[in-house]
Structure formats: structure tokens, C-alpha cells
Design an enzyme around this catalytic site. Structure first.
Site, PDB file in Angstrom:
ATOM      1  N   GLU A 119       0.824  -1.200   0.000  1.00 24.31           N
ATOM      2  CA  GLU A 119       0.000   0.000   0.000  1.00 24.31           C
ATOM      3  C   GLU A 119       0.862   1.254   0.000  1.00 24.31           C
ATOM      4  OE1 GLU A 119      -4.074  -1.442   2.259  1.00 24.31           O
ATOM      5  OE2 GLU A 119      -2.442  -0.708   3.508  1.00 24.31           O
ATOM      6  N   CYS A 132       3.449   8.726   0.905  1.00 28.51           N
ATOM      7  CA  CYS A 132       4.040   7.806   1.871  1.00 28.51           C
ATOM      8  C   CYS A 132       4.202   6.469   1.163  1.00 28.51           C
ATOM      9  CB  CYS A 132       3.130   7.681   3.092  1.00 28.51           C
ATOM     10  SG  CYS A 132       3.721   6.521   4.345  1.00 28.51           S
ATOM     11  N   CYS A 139       6.570  -6.246   6.977  1.00 27.72           N
ATOM     12  CA  CYS A 139       7.692  -5.736   7.767  1.00 27.72           C
ATOM     13  C   CYS A 139       8.159  -6.825   8.714  1.00 27.72           C
ATOM     14  CB  CYS A 139       7.267  -4.498   8.561  1.00 27.72           C
ATOM     15  SG  CYS A 139       8.607  -3.723   9.505  1.00 27.72           S
ATOM     16  N   CYS A 143       6.965  -4.892  15.561  1.00 34.87           N
ATOM     17  CA  CYS A 143       6.439  -3.988  16.599  1.00 34.87           C
ATOM     18  C   CYS A 143       4.974  -4.336  16.866  1.00 34.87           C
ATOM     19  CB  CYS A 143       6.575  -2.533  16.167  1.00 34.87           C
ATOM     20  SG  CYS A 143       8.290  -2.018  15.891  1.00 34.87           S
ATOM     21  N   CYS A 146       1.803  -2.142  15.697  1.00 29.07           N
ATOM     22  CA  CYS A 146       1.757  -1.759  14.281  1.00 29.07           C
ATOM     23  C   CYS A 146       1.175  -2.903  13.464  1.00 29.07           C
ATOM     24  CB  CYS A 146       3.179  -1.437  13.807  1.00 29.07           C
ATOM     25  SG  CYS A 146       3.315  -1.120  12.039  1.00 29.07           S
ATOM     26  N   GLU A 194      10.608  -1.672   6.849  1.00 33.25           N
ATOM     27  CA  GLU A 194      11.747  -0.962   7.442  1.00 33.25           C
ATOM     28  C   GLU A 194      12.699  -0.600   6.305  1.00 33.25           C
ATOM     29  OE1 GLU A 194      14.821   0.722   8.926  1.00 33.25           O
ATOM     30  OE2 GLU A 194      13.207   0.305  10.364  1.00 33.25           O
ATOM     31  N   SER A 227      12.681   6.674   7.279  1.00 38.65           N
ATOM     32  CA  SER A 227      12.442   6.304   8.678  1.00 38.65           C
ATOM     33  C   SER A 227      13.131   4.985   9.010  1.00 38.65           C
ATOM     34  CB  SER A 227      10.940   6.176   8.939  1.00 38.65           C
ATOM     35  OG  SER A 227      10.407   5.059   8.247  1.00 38.65           O
ATOM     36  N   SER A 250      12.010   6.002  14.746  1.00 36.12           N
ATOM     37  CA  SER A 250      10.810   5.588  15.485  1.00 36.12           C
ATOM     38  C   SER A 250      11.248   5.064  16.850  1.00 36.12           C
ATOM     39  CB  SER A 250      10.055   4.506  14.704  1.00 36.12           C
ATOM     40  OG  SER A 250       9.590   5.021  13.480  1.00 36.12           O
ATOM     41  N   LEU A 251      11.187   5.938  17.862  1.00 26.53           N
ATOM     42  CA  LEU A 251      11.725   5.594  19.176  1.00 26.53           C
ATOM     43  C   LEU A 251      10.661   4.961  20.072  1.00 26.53           C
ATOM     44  CD1 LEU A 251      14.562   5.890  20.427  1.00 26.53           C
ATOM     45  CD2 LEU A 251      13.700   7.890  21.642  1.00 26.53           C
ATOM     46  N   ASN A 329      -2.665   5.179  16.357  1.00 22.19           N
ATOM     47  CA  ASN A 329      -3.735   4.878  15.421  1.00 22.19           C
ATOM     48  C   ASN A 329      -4.252   3.472  15.672  1.00 22.19           C
ATOM     49  OD1 ASN A 329      -3.654   7.343  13.797  1.00 22.19           O
ATOM     50  ND2 ASN A 329      -1.601   6.652  13.239  1.00 22.19           N
ATOM     51  N   CYS A 372      -0.221   6.158  10.199  1.00 22.32           N
ATOM     52  CA  CYS A 372       0.980   5.456  10.656  1.00 22.32           C
ATOM     53  C   CYS A 372       0.619   4.192  11.417  1.00 22.32           C
ATOM     54  CB  CYS A 372       1.804   6.369  11.571  1.00 22.32           C
ATOM     55  SG  CYS A 372       2.524   7.785  10.737  1.00 22.32           S
TER      56      CYS A 372
END
Length: 380
Positions: A119, A132, A139, A143, A146, A194, A227, A250-251, A329, A372
Site C-alpha cells: 500500500e 508515503c 515488515c 512492533c 503496528c 523498514e 524512517s 521511530s523511538l 492509530n 501510521c
């Protein structure tokens, strides 16, 4: 500093492993955007054409955003079919498009040559238009908050598959698909994947995006953001590329105890190492680093964490950092929620009080799962 807060660890721990090596799958067909200017000239020569055809094809693709052979009237008709078949093969087929924000945000689901789905999202603002893009299908960073990370990694995208997302978005903006006709101005590698785990193809895509027309799309390097969740060796390698793109880290937690759970790559490279690599990038490029921080209710939004975040960033990066606080989100099946507005405001206030600029990101596309952490490339 407070110890571990009273929240359910089972809600945080990811059941998926980290994946750094992408599954081996069939390669997409060779495409103009995969090649350097010299390689394009060699490729058209291999097809029995004059080297100047490479520049003509490049102008159609990167300047006119055109892949329709029938309209390439500056190329002899007898040559068009072979050139486009050999260097402009179809890479991505649009499966579905959904829009929101009164038509100013548009998400596209794409199908690649092998059926892989991905996407991208294009957004129109009063002063800019941003796409984006995805760098991987899925990925491997796992995480747990996500949707993309929880879907796992299917494969890396090719340089041209990334560039094709940009071309399609630029054509949409030019043709008035999001409002008055305009020009695509910004590219953010914040879609699926990533980027630094697909390092060489991502770097090649950045160069195609930023090279002057007709060798590339001619978008300023300063208008491109790459990122990462904190792949430290790749961050340091990026600092030596001679690019002036924005690095976004992305912390999501300032302490290793929590970040080990929220961002599993932290079990390999700790917060201090990530910030040291970010400082190296800032020192080498002079560019301010963006720190992304998804605010999750009662998980990482405590006042003491805001103070710790501000203190660590101020020490590590001084004026060369900005924090983007992102309201979490929603994703399917998640037990977590965004921080309350009062907690969000207090978090921002404490980071700013530590001497670090911090703003809340304008969240676009939540209702169409285009924000995100929501991209999942499903048919639903």
C-alpha cells in the site's frame, strides 16, 4: 525514574520474531527505474536501439510520468513496443483505492507481478503534496502496536517498485486527483516495511526520486524522509551516503525496559546506541533528526517518560532534533488506545520544557486505515 508501570506485559510482547533476511522470491522484471543513466543507455543498446532512446524513455517516465507507449510520439513507432516491454514493464497494478479527508487523502492497494500486495498513501495539504511509500511488502520488525509489523515480512520491494509508487502519486497530484492540480513535493519512507532493512534498493530509490529530471523525479533531498526503528549500522552507513534527506527514528520509548517490548529491535541495539547513531547522522549532514513517538495510553505516555525523553534527546542531539508525538492509530484486534488529550498535552509540555521541540503530528487517513502503523495490504 519510576520502575516498570502497572500494565499488562502480555499486551506488549510480540509473538513474532525479528526478520532481517527477506524471503527469496522471484525478482520483478527489469525496469528503467532500477538502472543508472549509464545502465539505461547500455540496456537500450542491447535492445538494438540508439543510446539516445534511454534519455527519451527517461523523460517520459520521470518528467511526463507516462508509461503509455502509444503516446511516445518522439520515439519511432517500430521501436516503442520493444523499448517499453524491455524497460517499462508493468510492475504494480492498482487493486483498490479509498479516499477520505474530503478527497485530500488517498490510499492505494497495489498488486505486484508475483501477487504480492502493498500500500501507499498520497496526501494533499495547502502547501504541499506528500506520498508515503512502502519499501517492503510487510515488515520484519515485529512492533506489536503496528498492523504492518504484526503481518510479517513477505519480501523486499525493488527500486523500481518504490519509484513506481512515487510516479503514480505524482500523476495523481498533477492531474487534480486530490484537488486543484499541483506537484508532488515530498516523499516519506513511512509506509510498509523498514527502509534500512532494504538498504541498497531504498538508497537507489532515493536517488531516482531526487536526481534531476529526466534522470529522476527532481524532488529535493530535503523533502525526502527515511524512517527507521533503529538499525544502527545502517543509520551510520546512511550518514556516509552524501545525502541530505531527513532521518526519522521511530523511538516510542526512552527507556530500554519498555522499548525492548514496543520495538523488538531494541534487544539488539539499545536506546543509547540508536541516539548515538542519530547524532552521527546529524553531525555528518547538518540535518535535524526527527524522532517519532506514538503515544499509547498508560504504556509510554507517563510524565516521567516525557522528561526522560527530553533529557536524553537534549543531551544526545542538542538543537538537531524534533519530536513528532503521534496519537496511536487503532489497528484491528489491538487492546491499546491513544493517550487522552490531557496526557498528550502534558507529555508535549514536558518534552518542550527539557529544551526539545515537540509537536503533535496531524493524523491523516485513520478512517481508511491509511495512517501510521495501519497499513496492512488486505482486501478488507
Amino acid at each position: 525514574m519510576a520502575g516498570r508501570d502497572n500494565w499488562d506485559t502480555e499486551n506488549v510482547m510480540s509473538s513474532l520474531p525479528l526478520i532481517f533476511t527477506t524471503p527469496r522470491r522471484g525478482q520483478p522484471p527489469r525496469h528503467l527505474a532500477d538502472l543508472s543513466a549509464e545502465q539505461r543507455a547500455a540496456a537500450v543498446t542491447e535492445l538494438g536501439e540508439k543510446p539516445l532512446r534511454a534519455r527519451q524513455l527517461s523523460r517520459h517516465y520521470f518528467a511526463r510520468l507516462n508509461v503509455d507507449a502509444a503516446t511516445m510520439t518522439d520515439i519511432p513507432q517500430r521501436s516503442r513496443a520493444a523499448l517499453t516491454a524491455g524497460l517499462l514493464p508493468p510492475l504494480l497494478t492498482e487493486v483498490r483505492t479509498v479516499s477520505c479527508d474530503d478527497g485530500a487523502t488517498r490510499k492505494s492497494l497495489w498488486r505486484a507481478h508475483d501477487g504480492t500486495r502493498l500500500e501507499s498513501v498520497v496526501m494533499r495539504y495547502p502547501d504541499r503534496a506528500t506520498v508515503c511509500v512502502s519499501s517492503q511488502a510487510g515488515c520484519g520488525m515485529a512492533c506489536p502496536f503496528c498492523a504492518t509489523g504484526q503481518g510479517g515480512l513477505r519480501r523486499n520491494l525493488s527500486t523500481a517498485e518504490i519509484a513506481e509508487q512515487v510516479r503514480a502519486a505524482a500523476a495523481i497530484v498533477r492531474d487534480g486527483g486530490l484537488g486543484p492540480p499541483g506537484r508532488l513535493s515530498n516523499v516519506v519512507f513511512m509506509g510498509m516495511g523498514e527502509p534500512l532493512a532494504n538498504y541498497r534498493r531504498t538508497m537507489d530509490a532515493v536517488r531516482r526520486i531526487c536526481d534531476p529530471v529526466p534522470q529522476g523525479f527532481g524532488i529535493s533531498q530535503r523533502s525526502v524522509t527515511v524512517s527507521t526503528v533503529g538499525l544502527v549500522p545502517a543509520m551510520r552507513q546512511l550518514a556516509g551516503e552524501g545525502l541530505s534527506v531527513t532521518l526519522a527514528v521511530s523511538l516510542h520509548a526512552p527507556d530500554d525496559e519498555l522499548r525492548d517490548d514496543l520495538v523488538p529491535v531494541n534487544t539488539r541495539w539499545k536506546v543509547a546506541e540508536v541516539l548515538d547513531a542519530a547524532r552521527h547522522y546529524a553531525d555528518r549532514t547538518g540535518r535535524r533528526v526527527s524522532v517519532e513517538y506514538a503515544l499509547i495510553r498508560d504504556v509510554n505516555d507517563q510524565p516521567w517518560r516525557a522528561e526522560l525523553l527530553g533529557r536524553l534527546l537534549h543531551q544526545a542531539l542538542g538543537p538537531l532534533v524534533h519530536v513528532n508525538a503521534i496519537p496511536l492509530n487503532p489497528t484491528p484486534g489491538s487492546k491499546w488506545d491513544a493517550s487522552p488529550k490531557a496526557a498528550e498535552r502534558e507529555f508535549v509540555r514536558r518534552v518542550v520544557a527539557a529544551g526539545v521541540p515537540c509537536t503533535v503530528r496531524d493524523t491523516r487517513g485513520r478512517e481508511i486505515a491509511a495512517a501510521c502503523g495501519q497499513l496492512a495490504a488486505t482486501d478488507g
